[in-house]
Design a protein around this motif. Structure first.
Motif, PDB file in Angstrom:
ATOM      1  N   GLU A  21       0.689  -1.223   0.100  1.00 13.55           N
ATOM      2  CA  GLU A  21       0.003  -0.150  -0.106  1.00 13.55           C
ATOM      3  C   GLU A  21       0.758   1.279  -0.075  1.00 13.55           C
ATOM      4  O   GLU A  21       1.900   1.166   0.737  1.00 13.55           O
ATOM      5  CB  GLU A  21      -1.019   0.061   1.115  1.00 13.55           C
ATOM      6  CG  GLU A  21      -1.999   1.331   1.310  1.00 13.55           C
ATOM      7  CD  GLU A  21      -2.722   1.158   2.734  1.00 13.55           C
ATOM      8  OE1 GLU A  21      -3.314   2.308   3.076  1.00 13.55           O
ATOM      9  OE2 GLU A  21      -2.892   0.013   3.297  1.00 13.55           O
ATOM     10  N   ARG A  22       0.541   2.086  -0.954  1.00 15.11           N
ATOM     11  CA  ARG A  22       1.027   3.541  -0.705  1.00 15.11           C
ATOM     12  C   ARG A  22      -0.031   4.478  -0.483  1.00 15.11           C
ATOM     13  O   ARG A  22      -1.094   4.359  -0.933  1.00 15.11           O
ATOM     14  CB  ARG A  22       1.599   3.956  -2.007  1.00 15.11           C
ATOM     15  CG  ARG A  22       2.857   2.862  -2.628  1.00 15.11           C
ATOM     16  CD  ARG A  22       3.336   3.322  -4.066  1.00 15.11           C
ATOM     17  NE  ARG A  22       4.285   2.153  -4.572  1.00 15.11           N
ATOM     18  CZ  ARG A  22       5.563   2.340  -4.519  1.00 15.11           C
ATOM     19  NH1 ARG A  22       6.074   3.365  -4.311  1.00 15.11           N
ATOM     20  NH2 ARG A  22       6.271   1.301  -5.135  1.00 15.11           N
ATOM     21  N   GLY A  23       0.466   5.544   0.051  1.00 11.72           N
ATOM     22  CA  GLY A  23      -0.610   6.596   0.308  1.00 11.72           C
ATOM     23  C   GLY A  23      -0.035   8.090   0.960  1.00 11.72           C
ATOM     24  O   GLY A  23       1.458   8.204   1.100  1.00 11.72           O
ATOM     25  N   VAL A  24      -0.751   9.155   1.058  1.00  9.18           N
ATOM     26  CA  VAL A  24      -0.296  10.315   1.452  1.00  9.18           C
ATOM     27  C   VAL A  24      -1.090  10.567   2.503  1.00  9.18           C
ATOM     28  O   VAL A  24      -2.480  10.672   2.177  1.00  9.18           O
ATOM     29  CB  VAL A  24      -0.229  11.392   0.276  1.00  9.18           C
ATOM     30  CG1 VAL A  24       0.244  12.602   0.966  1.00  9.18           C
ATOM     31  CG2 VAL A  24       0.827  11.030  -0.585  1.00  9.18           C
ATOM     32  N   GLU A  25      -0.803  11.127   3.677  1.00  9.09           N
ATOM     33  CA  GLU A  25      -1.783  11.345   4.792  1.00  9.09           C
ATOM     34  C   GLU A  25      -2.462  12.595   4.699  1.00  9.09           C
ATOM     35  O   GLU A  25      -1.936  13.383   3.927  1.00  9.09           O
ATOM     36  CB  GLU A  25      -0.946  11.373   6.155  1.00  9.09           C
ATOM     37  CG  GLU A  25      -0.745   9.792   6.647  1.00  9.09           C
ATOM     38  CD  GLU A  25      -0.182   9.453   7.849  1.00  9.09           C
ATOM     39  OE1 GLU A  25      -0.858   9.002   8.849  1.00  9.09           O
ATOM     40  OE2 GLU A  25       0.930  10.265   8.311  1.00  9.09           O
ATOM     41  N   ALA A  26      -3.402  13.181   5.430  1.00  9.71           N
ATOM     42  CA  ALA A  26      -3.977  14.413   5.472  1.00  9.71           C
ATOM     43  C   ALA A  26      -2.979  15.579   5.290  1.00  9.71           C
ATOM     44  O   ALA A  26      -3.001  16.482   4.534  1.00  9.71           O
ATOM     45  CB  ALA A  26      -5.096  14.554   6.176  1.00  9.71           C
ATOM     46  N   GLY A  27      -2.225  15.303   6.148  1.00  8.47           N
ATOM     47  CA  GLY A  27      -0.864  16.495   6.507  1.00  8.47           C
ATOM     48  C   GLY A  27      -0.071  16.440   5.139  1.00  8.47           C
ATOM     49  O   GLY A  27       0.862  17.274   5.382  1.00  8.47           O
ATOM     50  N   GLY A  28      -0.014  15.547   4.298  1.00 10.08           N
ATOM     51  CA  GLY A  28       0.895  15.498   3.190  1.00 10.08           C
ATOM     52  C   GLY A  28       1.892  14.640   3.298  1.00 10.08           C
ATOM     53  O   GLY A  28       3.050  14.484   2.510  1.00 10.08           O
ATOM     54  N   THR A  29       2.121  13.999   4.477  1.00 13.17           N
ATOM     55  CA  THR A  29       3.151  12.872   4.641  1.00 13.17           C
ATOM     56  C   THR A  29       3.087  11.487   3.884  1.00 13.17           C
ATOM     57  O   THR A  29       1.826  10.890   4.064  1.00 13.17           O
ATOM     58  CB  THR A  29       3.217  12.618   6.277  1.00 13.17           C
ATOM     59  OG1 THR A  29       3.461  13.758   6.804  1.00 13.17           O
ATOM     60  CG2 THR A  29       4.392  11.714   6.438  1.00 13.17           C
ATOM     61  N   PRO A  30       3.812  11.115   3.274  1.00 10.26           N
ATOM     62  CA  PRO A  30       3.812   9.915   2.385  1.00 10.26           C
ATOM     63  C   PRO A  30       4.140   8.933   3.213  1.00 10.26           C
ATOM     64  O   PRO A  30       4.764   8.654   4.301  1.00 10.26           O
ATOM     65  CB  PRO A  30       4.882  10.287   1.212  1.00 10.26           C
ATOM     66  CG  PRO A  30       5.800  10.979   1.657  1.00 10.26           C
ATOM     67  CD  PRO A  30       5.169  12.051   2.620  1.00 10.26           C
TER      68      PRO A  30
END
Length: 403
Positions: A21-30
């Motif tokens: 899984e890859r993603g970016v959190e709400a604050g912009g942290t990958p």
């Protein structure tokens, strides 16, 4: 769920994994989730591991909803297969502190029935909260000695998930907080505790353990400790301090306590003498100020702008002025980071100083208080003290015309 390699081998520092899984959190942290990981996520009082995944810095690791999120300093490029490497120095340090804490906690409980009800592993020190209202130096030294004996005996440390039957047969120091997947960390013939952290296989790898300080905390006692390389570093720092003090005082280590006590007593006596001298100087200053007082009817008004004076010093000066001349009013101001004001009146003066101060403070956007005899306050230093006092004198003159 990711395969937790840190449980299988706490010494593993490099591994290959597949990105699930890859993603970016709400604050912009990958972040990425891997099919297996040796990065321990934050939890149970132990900070997370750090390191790199495909040369990208891992800045945080946390288990969220069963997924181990590896938060990254930058997005991860490339394919699904990645190479990861732990910061072993950090992992090793954390294991020294955590395994050392287990042993010291067990020592306190074994010797004094003091249970550990709190644990925090910080960047510089570790703290444990013990259910004991008071610790003595002797108690601490006994617990330290027992813990270090266990460490230097190099006893085996085993961490494993146990069955309900195995758990029931163990002399646990504390009960687990979960009912499934219970993991027990044991130090042979000494301590058996539920724990999800990473630990060494032998106590000798911990290195020495040292209690730095202790204090009362919420009805218990909080103990600050260091282990391993942190303990050696702490002892080196303390030794340097003692060495420098010894050189400055031309004293041996053993004579330092007595010499420091002597110096503190001398300082106390000198402080007393200095205060007496300051009081005499303030009395002289008050006498000189009265010679330059502004006469106003039967009253004498001292208007005195000063520099770098404290409120207590201004109060003492005002007291001297009004004691020497019961018909006097002292308007005192000191400049500095803040403008400090003290207004005082003699016994024969009808004007209330707290009311005069209250009307003056707005010009410096200040706050203060007091009583009819003496009032004090402070505020912004943008306005020159002489101008503030002129304003106060004008207010006072108006009041005197209505008396």
């Amino acid at each position: 769920m990711s395969r937790k390699l840190y449980y299988e081998d706490p010494y593993l520092t490099t591994f290959t994994a597949t990105v699930t899984e890859r993603g970016v959190e709400a604050g912009g942290t990958p972040y990425v989730v891997l099919d297996q990981t040796a990065f321990y996520p934050v939890g149970g009082g132990q900070p997370c591991d750090l390191g790199q995944i495909d040369s990208i810095e891992v800045i945080d690791v946390e288990e969220v909803d069963g997924r181990i999120l590896h938060r990254l300093a930058a997005p991860l490029a490339g394919g699904e297969i990645v190479q990861a490497e732990l910061d072993w120095q950090r992992r090793s340090d954390l294991m020294q502190q955590h395994t050392g804490q287990h042993i010291l906690s067990a020592a306190f409980e074994d010797l004094f029935a003091a249970e550990t009800v709190g644990f925090h592993l910080g960047r510089e020190t570790t703290t444990i909260d013990l259910t004991v209202s008071e610790l003595t130096q002797e108690m601490v030294e006994r617990a330290e000695a027992l813990a270090n004996r266990i460490i230097f005996e190099n006893r085996p440390v085993e961490a494993k998930f146990v069955t309900a039957e195995e758990l029931a047969a163990m002399p646990l120091r504390k009960q687990p907080t979960v009912t499934e997947n219970v993991r027990i960390v044991s130090v042979r013939d000494f301590d058996y505790s539920p724990c999800g952290g990473t630990h060494f296989a032998q106590t000798g790898e911990i290195g020495p353990i040292k209690v730095l300080s202790w204090s009362k905390y919420k009805g218990n006692t909080r103990v600050e400790i260091v282990a391993g390389w942190r303990a050696l570093q702490a002892m080196t720092e303390q030794q340097l301090v003692l060495k420098n003090l010894s050189r400055q005082l031309t004293s041996s280590f053993t004579d330092l306590p007595g010499n420091v006590e002597r110096l503190l007593q001398e300082k106390k006596e000198l402080d007393k003498q200095l205060q007496e001298i300051k009081d005499k100087m303030l009395l002289v200053e008050a006498q000189e100020a009265l010679q330059n007082a502004i006469p106003q009817g039967e009253l004498s008004i001292v208007v005195l702008p000063l520099e770098q004076r404290t409120i207590p010093e201004l109060q003492k000066l005002g007291q001297h002025i009004t004691s020497l001349a019961p018909n006097s009013i002292a308007l005192l101001a000191a400049s500095g980071e803040k403008t400090q004001l003290v207004f005082a009146r003699g016994a024969n003066v009808p004007i209330k100083m707290n009311e005069l101060l209250k009307e003056t403070l707005p010009v410096i956007e200040g706050k203060g208080g007091g009583n009819p005899d003496v009032a004090q306050g402070g505020g912004q230093s943008a306005l020159p003290t002489a101008e503030v006092l002129r304003h106060a004198l004008s207010l006072l003159s108006n009041k005197l015309t209505t008396v």
